[in-house]
Every structure is written in C-alpha cells, then in structure tokens.
Write an enzyme that holds these catalytic residues in place. Structure first.
Site, short mmCIF file in Angstrom:
data_model
loop_
_atom_site.label_atom_id
_atom_site.label_comp_id
_atom_site.label_asym_id
_atom_site.label_seq_id
_atom_site.Cartn_x
_atom_site.Cartn_y
_atom_site.Cartn_z
N LYS A 23 69.25 24.41 131.80
CA LYS A 23 69.20 23.39 131.21
C LYS A 23 69.05 21.90 132.05
O LYS A 23 68.10 21.13 131.71
CB LYS A 23 70.07 23.01 129.89
CG LYS A 23 70.06 22.14 128.93
CD LYS A 23 70.75 22.70 127.56
CE LYS A 23 72.25 22.55 127.63
NZ LYS A 23 72.59 20.93 127.21
N ARG A 130 78.77 9.77 120.90
CA ARG A 130 78.94 9.63 122.35
C ARG A 130 78.77 8.48 123.01
O ARG A 130 78.11 7.69 122.87
CB ARG A 130 78.38 10.87 122.97
CG ARG A 130 78.41 12.03 122.11
CD ARG A 130 77.95 13.30 122.79
NE ARG A 130 78.43 13.56 124.07
CZ ARG A 130 77.72 14.57 125.00
NH1 ARG A 130 76.53 15.10 124.69
NH2 ARG A 130 78.07 14.67 126.21
N GLN A 177 74.96 12.85 134.76
CA GLN A 177 74.13 12.09 133.88
C GLN A 177 73.96 10.59 134.24
O GLN A 177 73.06 10.11 134.26
CB GLN A 177 74.34 12.23 132.52
CG GLN A 177 74.46 13.90 131.98
CD GLN A 177 75.00 13.93 130.46
OE1 GLN A 177 75.36 13.27 129.89
NE2 GLN A 177 74.60 15.04 130.10
N ASP A 325 81.12 22.70 131.60
CA ASP A 325 80.75 23.33 130.54
C ASP A 325 81.25 24.57 130.15
O ASP A 325 80.99 25.15 129.00
CB ASP A 325 79.00 23.32 130.70
CG ASP A 325 78.33 21.64 130.62
OD1 ASP A 325 79.17 20.65 130.34
OD2 ASP A 325 77.35 21.69 130.99
N LYS A 352 82.21 15.38 124.87
CA LYS A 352 81.08 16.08 124.52
C LYS A 352 80.32 16.43 123.35
O LYS A 352 80.77 15.34 122.39
CB LYS A 352 81.19 17.67 125.16
CG LYS A 352 81.80 17.67 126.91
CD LYS A 352 80.50 17.13 127.75
CE LYS A 352 81.30 17.03 129.22
NZ LYS A 352 80.34 16.41 130.02
C1 S3P Z 1 74.96 17.38 132.65
C2 S3P Z 1 75.94 16.78 133.31
C3 S3P Z 1 77.22 17.08 132.69
C4 S3P Z 1 77.49 18.35 131.65
C5 S3P Z 1 76.13 18.28 130.48
C6 S3P Z 1 74.78 18.29 131.52
C7 S3P Z 1 73.65 17.21 133.34
O1 S3P Z 1 77.66 15.83 131.80
O2 S3P Z 1 78.45 18.32 130.74
O3 S3P Z 1 76.08 19.31 129.89
O4 S3P Z 1 72.48 17.82 133.19
O5 S3P Z 1 73.33 16.03 134.05
P1 S3P Z 1 78.24 14.43 132.59
O6 S3P Z 1 77.40 14.02 133.50
O7 S3P Z 1 78.45 13.74 131.59
O8 S3P Z 1 79.58 14.89 133.24
#
Ligand code: S3P
Length: 445
Positions: A23, A130, A177, A325, A352
């Site tokens: 993903k 969030r 993210q 995750d 989350k």
């Molecule tokens: C993700 C980063 C993670 C993860 C999320 C997907 C990403 O979150 O928990 O499911 O694709 O960059 P955070 O960046 O908030 O830690």
C-alpha cells in the site's frame, strides 16, 4: 457486513499464495508517476480502497490515469499514468476526498503545497479524527499556507500562490507520512530540503526518488533532497505487502501444528520487517528466501510459515517503529502465546484509523484474554488459547478487522466480526482467501 469465523481445526497447506501489492509503495508510485514527465506503467498496485482514494484525487488534479480493470492487455491491479511534470497539475474543482486514507491526505497535502495549488483535503469519519498539524506545521516552515480545522484535524486547506523555500525540518515523531509530504513538497523547491526525524521511518519515498535520478542523500535518519526534482516516466512492479502477509503468516502460525503456507514476492524492506524480528522473539521459525530487488528498488522474498507453539515476547523501541502497522496482529499472537507479552513504545497506535491500543485491549478481553492497557502499549498474559464466541466490532479500521479474524481462527468458539467490510481498505478478498486456505467463514449481510 458481518463475518462469522469458526475455529480452524486443520493446518494450513498452500503454495504460490500472493498478497495485495504494498500500500505504501502503491501510493508513492502513483504520486511520483503523476509528477513525472511522460508515461509510467505500474504493475501490482494495492487493490484496496486507500490507493483508489489516491488515484481519484490525482485525477481531480488533472492527472491522466487508467487502471487495468476491463483492459485485456493489463491486469486489474496495473495502471498507466501520464504525468505532465510537476507544473502540469491543475487546481481541483472541489475537495479532494481521501476516504479512510491518512497516507493519501498527508502526502497529497505536500504535493499541493509544493505546486502552490489551492485545495481542500478531507476524509471519512475515521480520517476526520486524525491529527494533521504534524504535516501542516513543517509545510508552513517551508513557506506554505496550510490551514487545519480548529482542533488540527481535517479538512486541510492549502492556499495558492505561496512558493516554498529551502528549509531544515526536524520532527519529534518518526513518521514516513510527514517525511514523504516534506520530500514531495521539496521536489518543487530550487535548493535543499533537509528532513530529520528521531528514528528512521519507512524509506520507500527515498528509494523511489533516488532510483528515478533525484539528488537525494540519506545519513542516519536525515534525508537531504536537492530540488527541483525532474522525474522521467518509469515502469515499476509493486511487491506484495508484508503488512497484509502478516495476517496470513499469523494464521498459519496459530493453526494446528505443521503445514506450510508459502507466500510469494513479499516486500522485505528492512524499515518494514519488525514483524519478522518480533516473530523470532516469539520463538517462531519462519523461512525467508530472498528474491530479486524489484524495480522499485525494494527487496522481496518468499516467506514460509507453519503451525507452531509461541512463547511471550517483549517488543519495544525501533522494532515497534518497523512493525507499527503489525502491532494489532502481534497483540493477537501475544494472547495466543504461552507467557507474558509486553508491547511498549506504540503510542502512535492511538491515532491510527482507530485507537488501536484501546480496540485491541477491549477486543482481546472480550475474547477471554487477560490484557492491561498501558499509555503506550499493552501487557498481555498469554494463555496459549482464546475462548472467543463473541462479536467484535472493527471500529472502521481494516487492521482491527483483519487481526480479530485471525484471532477467531485460533479461538475455541466461533467469533463474529462486525464491520468486516473494512478489511477491504487494505486486503480485498481476504475472507475468500481464508476459505481457500480451509477456514470456515460465513458472510452475513
Ligand atoms: C505509512 C506510514 C505509517 C503507517 C501507515 C502508512 C506510509 O504511518 O502507519 O500505515 O505509507 O507512509 P506514519 O507515517 O504516520 O507513521
């Protein structure tokens, strides 16, 4: 939709199993293809709703994007994206609806800020709870004007006409993210964007940008991008998602002893493999056969798991960041192991798609486990079994739906998952796959 799952009384034996495309990599592949100049071909995209949200928003930004559904020359999870370059995006004529996907909302905020486009980004009820200041604040430091709702939640509005400048961003929480939003915005800047986080979060954005020729350096948990980054169109095959494979691996581990579940072409980027390290601490034996490096510059492997006894484990620190995750399914394994399992350093789980610590504690307790909720984790007294025989609500959270489905397979009595359709956010076809693996799953309207 409800799924009533009966205890799995036989071991799991299957080879050649595939899981949905990663993903995180899928979101990034679509976004970078949208910013590139020319045509990109992406194979094996994550089929779930989250990546569809990214694709829908990119179309609203004027990107030409075709998914392979119905096209005889392409698989259903393949896509062709015709990027017009960074300057080719146009302002959307309405809000960008990111559905349930935090990754879509946060990363696209970075792109809109970099491109100087006026846009409002919003999402569903879960996403609307969030925190978004974690991405708005660094983008403001870079010169953007970004507004969040009064409590720092969505909707997020980016104002047009505020060019960004080189900046050094330091964050308190490690987040891929936030890092990716800053780097995507940095692609538009003439000069250096320097991003530091307390520990190294998943690095898919950095790997992809470097592979595509961007001037990007990584030192420890600091990334330096020298923009502007002009990317060419590319071809990429997305590896399988370890975060989805984790549920099947866990199902194989807690099934009756023996058997062999073989999953092909799973991404094993070291910033994501905390789950595999955690399994070793549970005393689980797993076979990992490395395959090639995919075109996304991501290592892949065939993983083989079989039913076996687990012992309690203490999980903490950077292992948690590398399995963030997977904490829900690790908690299920903790409840089914013999002895105490303690999970710490997982406070991020509270923000989350749901408060995953609260949901796991409540759900596992309802199933008959002894669980103490800690501010940043869980203490679980594993008894080697779970009574089950109850109904668990998914709380609009795919990983909660998936984790309790696996718990149900290992429980003593049938267990019903309410809101089971949320599994589709990351793993469409999960229940059908469980049936193929020998589980008894009844789908109720
Ligand atoms: C993700 C980063 C993670 C993860 C999320 C997907 C990403 O979150 O928990 O499911 O694709 O960059 P955070 O960046 O908030 O830690």
């Amino acid at each position: 939709m409800k799924a009533r799952i009966s205890p799995l009384r036989r071991r799991i034996d299957a080879a050649g199993v595939r899981v949905p495309g990663d993903k995180s990599i899928s979101h990034r592949a679509l976004m970078l293809a949208a910013l590139a100049k020319g045509e990109s071909r992406i194979g094996g995209l994550a089929p779930g709703n989250d990546v569809r949200s990214t694709a829908r928003c990119l179309s609203k930004l004027g990107v030409k994007l075709a998914r392979g559904e119905g096209d005889p020359g392409m698989g259903p999870d393949d896509a062709i994206v015709v990027g017009q370059g960074r300057r080719g995006l146009r302002e959307p004529n309405g809000p960008l609806d990111c559905g349930n996907s935090g990754t879509s909302l946060r990363l696209l905020t970075g792109i809109c800020a970099g491109a100087g486009l006026e846009a409002t980004l919003m999402g569903d009820e879960s996403l609307s709870r969030r925190p978004m200041e974690r991405v708005a604040a660094p983008l403001r430091e870079m010169g953007a004007v970004v507004e969040t709702a009064s409590n720092g939640r969505p909707p997020v509005t980016v104002r047009r006409g505020h060019p960004l400048h080189p900046a050094r961003i330091e964050t308190k929480v490690a987040s891929a993210q936030v890092k990716s939003a800053v780097l995507l915005a940095g692609m538009f800047i003439d000069g250096e964007t320097i991003f530091s986080e307390p520990a190294r979060s998943r690095d898919h954005t950095e790997r992809m940008l470097r592979t595509l020729g961007a001037d990007l350096r990584v030192q420890g948990s600091t990334v330096t991008l020298r923009g502007p980054a002009e990317l060419p169109g590319f071809a990429l095959e997305v590896p399988g998602d370890l975060s989805s494979a984790a549920f099947l691996i866990a199902a194989a581990l807690v099934a009756p002893e023996g058997g062999s579940l073989q999953i092909e072409h799973v991404g094993v980027n070291p910033t994501r493999t905390g789950f595999l390290d955690a399994l070793a601490l549970f005393g689980a034996r797993l076979k990992l056969e490395l395959g090639g490096q995919s075109k996304a510059a991501e290592p892949t492997a065939r993983l083989t798991a079989s039913g076996q006894k687990l012992k309690g484990a203490h999980l903490d620190g950077e292992l948690i960041l590398r399995s963030i995750d997977e904490v829900p399914i690790l908690a299920v394994l903790g409840a089914l192991a013999e002895g105490e399992t303690v999970i710490r350093g997982a406070a991020e789980l509270r923000i989350k798609e749901s408060d995953r610590l609260a949901q796991m504690a409540a759900g596992l307790r309802a199933m008959g486990a002894k669980v103490e909720e800690l501010p940043d984790g869980l203490r679980i007294e594993g008894a080697g079994s779970l009574p089950g025989g109850v109904q668990i609500d998914s709380a609009m959270d795919h990983r909660i739906a998936l984790a309790f489905s696996v718990a149900a397979l290992a429980a003593e009595k049938p267990t019903t998952i309410a809101g089971a359709e949320w599994a589709d956010v990351s793993f469409p076809g999960f229940f059908a796959l469980l049936q193929r693996l020998g589980a008894e799953v009844e789908i109720l309207a």
